[in-house]
Design a protein around this motif. Structure first.
Motif, PDB file in Angstrom:
ATOM      1  N   GLY A   1       2.519  16.195 -10.542  1.00  0.00           N
ATOM      2  CA  GLY A   1       2.639  17.282 -11.003  1.00  0.00           C
ATOM      3  C   GLY A   1       1.692  18.227 -10.907  1.00  0.00           C
ATOM      4  O   GLY A   1       1.015  19.923 -10.783  1.00  0.00           O
ATOM      5  N   PRO A   2      -0.308  18.300 -10.949  1.00  0.00           N
ATOM      6  CA  PRO A   2      -1.605  18.210 -10.868  1.00  0.00           C
ATOM      7  C   PRO A   2      -1.495  19.271  -9.497  1.00  0.00           C
ATOM      8  O   PRO A   2      -1.622  19.885  -9.481  1.00  0.00           O
ATOM      9  CB  PRO A   2      -2.165  17.120 -11.227  1.00  0.00           C
ATOM     10  N   LEU A   3      -0.720  18.460  -8.151  1.00  0.00           N
ATOM     11  CA  LEU A   3      -0.697  19.208  -7.291  1.00  0.00           C
ATOM     12  C   LEU A   3      -0.417  19.799  -6.727  1.00  0.00           C
ATOM     13  O   LEU A   3      -0.747  20.632  -6.169  1.00  0.00           O
ATOM     14  CB  LEU A   3      -0.396  18.001  -6.261  1.00  0.00           C
TER      15      LEU A   3
ATOM     16  N   ALA B   1       3.811   9.788  -6.890  1.00  0.00           N
ATOM     17  CA  ALA B   1       3.966  10.451  -7.696  1.00  0.00           C
ATOM     18  C   ALA B   1       3.871  11.094  -9.603  1.00  0.00           C
ATOM     19  O   ALA B   1       4.275  11.852  -9.610  1.00  0.00           O
ATOM     20  CB  ALA B   1       5.839   9.802  -7.896  1.00  0.00           C
ATOM     21  N   ALA B   2       2.598  10.146  -9.712  1.00  0.00           N
ATOM     22  CA  ALA B   2       2.138  10.202 -10.344  1.00  0.00           C
ATOM     23  C   ALA B   2       1.138  11.679 -10.327  1.00  0.00           C
ATOM     24  O   ALA B   2       1.168  12.583 -11.418  1.00  0.00           O
ATOM     25  CB  ALA B   2       0.865   9.291 -10.904  1.00  0.00           C
TER      26      ALA B   2
ATOM     27  N   ALA C   1       1.043  -1.374   0.258  1.00  0.00           N
ATOM     28  CA  ALA C   1      -0.061  -0.165   0.121  1.00  0.00           C
ATOM     29  C   ALA C   1       1.253   1.443  -0.122  1.00  0.00           C
ATOM     30  O   ALA C   1       0.444   2.638  -0.967  1.00  0.00           O
ATOM     31  CB  ALA C   1      -1.077   0.041   1.535  1.00  0.00           C
ATOM     32  N   GLU C   2       1.967   1.235   0.422  1.00  0.00           N
ATOM     33  CA  GLU C   2       2.718   2.877   0.644  1.00  0.00           C
ATOM     34  C   GLU C   2       3.581   2.637  -0.406  1.00  0.00           C
ATOM     35  O   GLU C   2       3.528   3.674  -1.440  1.00  0.00           O
ATOM     36  CB  GLU C   2       4.012   2.259   2.305  1.00  0.00           C
ATOM     37  N   THR C   3       4.234   1.022  -0.781  1.00  0.00           N
ATOM     38  CA  THR C   3       4.220   1.154  -2.224  1.00  0.00           C
ATOM     39  C   THR C   3       3.293   2.287  -3.353  1.00  0.00           C
ATOM     40  O   THR C   3       3.695   3.654  -3.858  1.00  0.00           O
ATOM     41  CB  THR C   3       4.819  -0.120  -3.193  1.00  0.00           C
ATOM     42  N   GLU C   4       2.300   1.968  -3.864  1.00  0.00           N
ATOM     43  CA  GLU C   4       1.085   2.217  -4.251  1.00  0.00           C
ATOM     44  C   GLU C   4       0.875   3.475  -4.045  1.00  0.00           C
ATOM     45  O   GLU C   4       0.843   4.257  -4.630  1.00  0.00           O
ATOM     46  CB  GLU C   4      -0.058   1.239  -4.149  1.00  0.00           C
ATOM     47  N   GLN C   5       0.792   4.149  -2.535  1.00  0.00           N
ATOM     48  CA  GLN C   5       0.345   5.666  -2.158  1.00  0.00           C
ATOM     49  C   GLN C   5       1.796   6.521  -2.736  1.00  0.00           C
ATOM     50  O   GLN C   5       1.527   7.629  -3.441  1.00  0.00           O
ATOM     51  CB  GLN C   5       0.821   5.415  -1.010  1.00  0.00           C
TER      52      GLN C   5
END
Length: 412
Positions: free
Chosen positions: A230-232, A226-227, A217-221
């Protein structure tokens, strides 16, 4: 050499036919060294001093009448001293092979005797005592035979009637029960430990799965962050712009409010305060004027009464100076009233209110009364100049100090 004989360390050489004797023995005993043996004249024989073993197996009857099969072992040898060797040589030199059997029979007899005086329980519990009593009982016989007993042990006690088995049955049952309980406890502990081990294994597997899921879950988070980085970042930059614009708008609104406060509200409040203060001052002035007028009227009335009294006295006494002075005093109420009206019409600010105005009027009236008193005293004094009826001439000192612009305490 042919005639030289040397005994082994575990042998005794017996030489008969010699004149040399040891004690009362009929032969010479040689151990540990060699000696000459004359042929034909002397004869040498060898007696073994080795350790021997005699097995004893005897059926005995105890004090309780129970038959027991007792098996024991006796370890003995010929004594090393001259007397024991001589006694053993006399009895067993030619029958050394039967020594074990003979000694076994002697021990068997004593064993039966000792066992017959004891119970089965004593025999079982005190085997050493039985062996020691057997040795002590056969000591004198063994000494005569020249034998020394090194050890006597009871190896087995057989019970053909089952008495010992029955005697040990309760203990055996208790021991068996204790053994079963111990085995059950051991099985229970083993089962519990197996269960604990299984629980620990399951817990470890669960923790491992949880950690693995947490890591996933941490890796997916982190991947999602990371994805969305940019928008953030763009959204945060827009938010910061909006916050700055909002702060600027708030500052502009605050500036406008401060301007409105300084240019409109505060002047309006000052004007309202001025009008309210003027109205209060006017109201106080009207009240003060009314109070002063009332007090003046009372004072003037009192002055008139005093003047009439003085005039009546002067007319009655015929004092012309006093009469002239009374004329001046007759005009004093009018002067006082005029002065009070003048004070009432003047734009004065009285600090202590009604009390201050009353003090002013009281001062004026007091000055008038002081003039009257001075005239009275001046009429009786030679050379004194009475005041004129129209107010000309010298006035009393206090009257000359009266001022139209607010004489008296508390006026400004």
């Amino acid at each position: 050499m042919l005639f030289w004989h040397v005994p082994a360390p575990n042998e005794a050489l017996l030489i008969s036919g010699s004149k040399r004797r040891a004690g009362d023995a009929q032969f010479r005993i040689v151990t540990g060294h060699g000696c000459w043996v004359l042929p034909v004249k002397q004869k040498a024989s060898v007696l073994s001093l080795s350790l021997r073993e005699a097995e004893i197996s005897e059926d005995c009857v105890t004090q309780q009448g129970i038959r027991l099969g007792v098996r024991a072992v006796a370890v003995f040898k010929v004594g090393d001293d001259q007397t024991s060797i001589a006694n053993a040589a006399r009895r067993f030199l030619s029958e050394q092979a039967t020594m074990e059997e003979l000694v076994g029979r002697i021990f068997a007899g004593h064993l039966r005797s000792i066992v017959g005086g004891l119970t089965v329980e004593q025999i079982i519990r005190e085997r050493d005592r039985v062996a020691q009593e057997v040795k002590e009982g056969s000591h004198s016989e063994m000494e005569k035979l020249g034998i020394v007993v090194d050890a006597l042990q009871i190896q087995e006690i057989a019970d053909t009637s089952g008495y010992i088995t029955n005697l040990a049955a309760p203990h055996a049952a208790a021991v068996a029960s204790a053994a079963r309980i111990a085995q059950a406890k051991a099985d229970q502990e083993a089962t519990e430990r197996e269960q604990q081990a299984a629980a620990l294994k399951a817990e470890y597997e669960r923790d491992t799965a949880i950690k693995r899921a947490g890591f996933l879950a941490e890796t997916e988070q982190y991947n999602a962050r990371a994805a969305q980085a940019g928008p953030l970042s763009q959204a945060r930059a827009s938010q910061e712009v909006i916050e700055e614009q909002t702060a600027l708008a708030q500052r502009q609104a605050s500036l406008a409010a401060q301007r409105l406060e300084g240019e409109v509200r505060r002047p309006a409040d000052a004007e309202a305060y001025r009008l309210r203060t003027l109205a209060e001052a006017q109201r106080d002035q009207v009240r003060y004027e009314a109070d002063a007028r009332a007090y003046t009227e009372r004072t003037v009335a009192q002055a008139r009464a005093d003047a009439n009294t003085a005039l009546a006295g002067s007319l009655r006494d015929g004092n012309q100076e006093l009469i002239a002075a009374n004329r001046t005093v007759e005009n004093l109420p009018a002067l006082t009233e005029a002065a009070a009206e003048g004070l009432a019409g003047a734009r004065l600010t009285v600090l202590n209110g009604t009390d201050g105005m009353n003090e002013i009027v009281s001062g004026i009236v007091g000055q008038g009364l002081a003039i009257l008193d001075s005239l009275k005293k001046g009429a009786g004094t030679p050379g004194a100049t009475p005041p004129l009826a129209d107010g000309a001439g010298s006035l009393p000192r206090k009257v000359t100090k009266l001022k139209q612009d607010g004489a008296g305490s508390g006026a400004s």
